[in-house]
Motif scaffolding. Structure first.
Motif, short mmCIF file in Angstrom:
data_model
loop_
_atom_site.label_atom_id
_atom_site.label_comp_id
_atom_site.label_asym_id
_atom_site.label_seq_id
_atom_site.Cartn_x
_atom_site.Cartn_y
_atom_site.Cartn_z
N TYR A 75 -8.49 14.00 1.54
CA TYR A 75 -8.43 12.69 0.99
C TYR A 75 -7.09 12.27 0.30
O TYR A 75 -6.68 11.06 0.19
CB TYR A 75 -9.67 12.78 -0.46
N ARG A 79 -5.12 8.95 1.32
CA ARG A 79 -4.65 7.94 0.53
C ARG A 79 -2.88 7.83 0.45
O ARG A 79 -2.53 6.45 0.46
CB ARG A 79 -4.99 8.39 -0.93
N GLN A 82 -2.35 5.61 3.54
CA GLN A 82 -2.88 4.38 3.30
C GLN A 82 -1.88 3.41 2.48
O GLN A 82 -1.52 2.47 2.47
CB GLN A 82 -4.29 4.28 2.79
N GLY A 91 0.21 3.39 -5.45
CA GLY A 91 -0.80 4.38 -4.84
C GLY A 91 -0.23 5.37 -4.16
O GLY A 91 -1.35 6.43 -4.20
N ALA A 95 -1.70 9.45 -5.00
CA ALA A 95 -2.08 10.29 -3.86
C ALA A 95 -1.17 11.54 -4.23
O ALA A 95 -1.69 12.67 -3.92
CB ALA A 95 -1.54 9.61 -2.67
N HIS A 190 -17.76 7.29 1.88
CA HIS A 190 -16.59 6.73 2.01
C HIS A 190 -16.42 6.05 3.44
O HIS A 190 -15.78 5.11 3.46
CB HIS A 190 -15.51 8.07 2.14
N GLY A 309 -5.69 5.03 6.84
CA GLY A 309 -5.84 6.17 5.95
C GLY A 309 -7.04 6.41 5.95
O GLY A 309 -7.16 7.86 5.78
N GLN A 310 -8.12 5.74 6.23
CA GLN A 310 -9.48 6.39 6.27
C GLN A 310 -9.78 7.30 7.49
O GLN A 310 -10.35 8.19 7.32
CB GLN A 310 -10.54 4.96 6.29
N THR A 313 -7.96 10.43 6.82
CA THR A 313 -8.83 11.09 5.63
C THR A 313 -9.99 11.88 6.39
O THR A 313 -10.07 13.01 6.14
CB THR A 313 -9.44 10.07 4.88
#
Length: 635
Positions: A75, A79, A82, A91, A95, A190, A309-310, A313
């Motif tokens: 995660y 982050r 992203q 951000g 992270a 998520h 980013g997702q 992850t």
């Protein structure tokens, strides 16, 4: 709870640990290891787990922290990626903080998980060893009649480690399983599309190897069975090595052990191949899932349905899930290896010392060797044979059959044959088998025909629970151990025989020397009743005559039973009993029985009954017909 420093032996022992107590290694051994559920190997494993619930929960908590921190890295990485894509400085900073927190959780969780897991392993193994030691002490010589010596060695060493392995692996497996479930649930929240793919694929990863486990378990069982037979063969060979050398049988047994070891090797290779296939699938299946996630995720990124980013992850989570998923393979291996080990341990723990003794309503009066109704307290009486050993008297028993003599000696010590429905031996009118084991052992000491000498020094050998009436020097003199002391003095660094080393089972000594040291140890113990089974079978005639006089003088006023057919020991006895076909056939003195009992005369002189009385050398009826040169002490 450990005893506080300075309290010494006056402090009370700590109470038995409850199932929820957290036992530490420093608290070992357990004050009371408990009463195990030994109905099966699986039940025994469950019982061990319940007895360590506190430690298991601690390991579960630390394990979840460790595995969750590992997966949390994915995660944090997502982050960070992203944030870079969005050009967001805050951000990226958050992270980085998340990654640092995850790293700290990994370090702390891994350290404490290892500590608690090792503690659970050692405490479970220690509990099992204590249970086995307690059962061994309760069974005594009956243990090796029911369980092979090699199996006892395997249970007490390798099997204990495998049992401990499974007990500690359970908490790590549960932590990994809960972590996987939580991660799958988080991914569904998520990123539902990729999370659904992962949630379907992860159970396949975890359960995909299940069809292979039964065969892997069977192969592992075969390997352990063959290894147990090889261990038993090796133990028996080592125990009889000196005899094998004497008869030239080393090559025969070496060939047998070589074949057995090769069977173990082949079985181990077959088992290793199956487990390597399982390990390969544990690598292949996560790789396939990762490819599917990347392929589908790239398509979703291209359609703009998820951010890069997702995707990172989810991909990182899938890759890191391989770590906790390996616990599924380990728990399968641990259970496969520990289940038969636990079954063997449970089998030993189920054994009972003896069946419940039959009540003896009254001691029969009359007949050879039977006590009257007013027998004095302290008499040793065996209702099954009618043998009476009056208190304070040296009684010699002639059986003619060495095996029957050995069984009688064990019964007199409170160890009846396993399947025999025989009444209990009475000591002072009290059933010996009804007494607590500690009381029975303190009252009656049995020295069998092949006594065991533990490794150590002479001082340690003679450091046994004793009445204090007989000092070691007096016992060694009565047992005629002068030559043994000389041999130990030569081997001692400072020439002190008390510090002379005694190897395992006394293999550095001759058979006669071992026998005399064991006799000295029994004399030092000075029990109320001493039962000696052929204590001088490996000793020459002149030494035997001196031993007979020494034991008779030292044990004066104490109850002593000697099972023997040696005329020298019989002539020194105050009372001689002939046992034939499991019953007392005659009672009297040695010379009297030599004159009037053909059966007794045949056993002692080793002549057929119809041949009449043997020659009487030295004026002693049935006297020895051997000389020191006739006897070669058993190696």
């Amino acid at each position: 709870m450990p005893v506080r420093p300075g309290t010494g032996n006056l402090a009370r022992p700590p109470p038995a640990a409850e199932p929820w107590d957290v036992m530490q290694i420093r608290d070992l051994p357990y004050p009371d290891p408990g009463d195990p559920d030994a109905r099966s190997g699986t039940r025994f494993l469950l019982w061990l787990g319940r007895r360590q619930l506190g430690g298991q929960l601690r390991a579960l908590g630390w394990g979840m922290l460790h595995f969750a921190s590992v997966v949390a890295l994915s995660y944090g990485v997502g982050r960070a990626v992203q944030a870079v894509a969005d050009g967001s400085g805050p951000g990226l900073a958050s992270a980085g903080g998340l990654l640092a927190l995850a790293a700290a959780g990994i370090a702390l969780g891994d350290t404490m998980l290892h500590r608690t897991a090792v503690t659970n392993w050692i405490t479970a193994a220690a509990r099992t060893q204590q249970l086995l030691a307690r059962r061994t002490a309760a069974l005594g010589s009956a243990l090796t009649r029911r369980v092979a010596a090699g199996e006892v060695v395997a249970v007490s060493t390798g099997d204990v480690e495998k049992i401990g392995w499974f007990v500690e692996a359970v908490s790590r497996f549960l932590a990994a399983a809960l972590t996987v479930v939580l991660v799958c649930a988080a991914l569904l929240v998520h990123q539902p599309e990729l999370g659904l793919l992962v949630s379907v694929g992860v159970p396949v990863l975890a359960l995909g190897v299940l069809p292979l486990l039964p065969r892997a378990t069977r192969l592992a069982d075969i390997q352990r069975e063959k290894a147990g037979r090889a261990t038993e063969l090796a133990a028996d060979t080592v125990a009889g090595l000196r005899v094998l050398r004497g008869i030239g049988g080393e090559e025969l047994f070496l060939g047998r052990y070589r074949r057995a070891s090769q069977e173990v090797r082949r079985a181990a290779v077959r088992s290793a191949r199956m487990w390597s296939l399982i390990s390969a699938l544990q690598v292949l299946l996560p790789g396939v899932l990762s490819i599917c996630v990347v392929w589908y995720g790239v398509a979703l990124v291209g359609e703009g349905r998820i951010g890069v980013g997702q995707l990172v992850t989810v991909y990182s989570a899938v890759m890191l899930l391989g770590y906790p998923l390996r616990q599924f393979e380990e728990i399968a291996m641990a259970y496969s290896f520990s289940r038969p080990s636990a079954a063997r341990a449970a089998r030993v723990l189920r054994l009972e010392r003896s069946p419940a003794p039959r009540a003896v309503a009254a001691v029969p009066g009359g007949g050879p060797g039977a006590p009257g109704s007013g027998a004095p307290a302290g008499d040793l009486y065996d209702p099954s044979t009618g043998l009476l050993a009056p208190a304070g008297v040296l009684t010699a028993v002639v059986c003619g059959d060495p095996d029957a003599a050995g069984r009688l000696a064990e019964r007199l010590g409170g160890h009846p044959p396993d399947a025999a429905d025989l009444p209990s031996v009475l000591l002072g009118g009290v059933p010996l088998e009804g007494l607590p084991v500690e009381a029975a052992r303190a009252a009656v000491l049995v020295q069998d025909k092949d006594p065991v000498l533990l490794s150590g020094t002479l001082t340690e050998l003679l450091d046994v629970p004793a009445s204090g009436r007989v000092d070691p020097a007096t016992a060694l003199d009565a047992a005629q151990c002068a030559d043994v002391l000389d041999a130990l003095a030569q081997a001692a660094p400072d020439g002190d025989p008390a510090a002379g080393p005694i190897t395992e089972r006394g293999r550095s000594l001759s058979g006669g020397q071992r026998q005399r040291l064991a006799l000295a140890r029994s004399l030092v113990a000075d029990p109320e009743v001493l039962v000696l089974d052929e204590p001088t079978s490996a000793v020459d005639a002149h030494t035997e005559a001196r031993i007979a006089r020494g034991v008779s003088a030292l044990r004066a006023g104490r109850t002593t039973v000697v099972l023997t057919s040696s005329p020298l020991l019989l002539d020194a006895a105050e009372r001689v009993v002939l046992v034939r076909d499991g019953r007392v056939a005659a009672v009297g003195g040695h010379r009297e029985l030599m004159a009037r009992e053909p059966g007794y005369r045949a056993v002692v002189s080793r002549r057929p009954e119809e041949d009449g009385p043997p020659p009487v050398p030295g004026g002693v009826p049935g006297g020895p017909e051997r000389s020191p040169s006739d006897i070669e002490e058993t190696a």
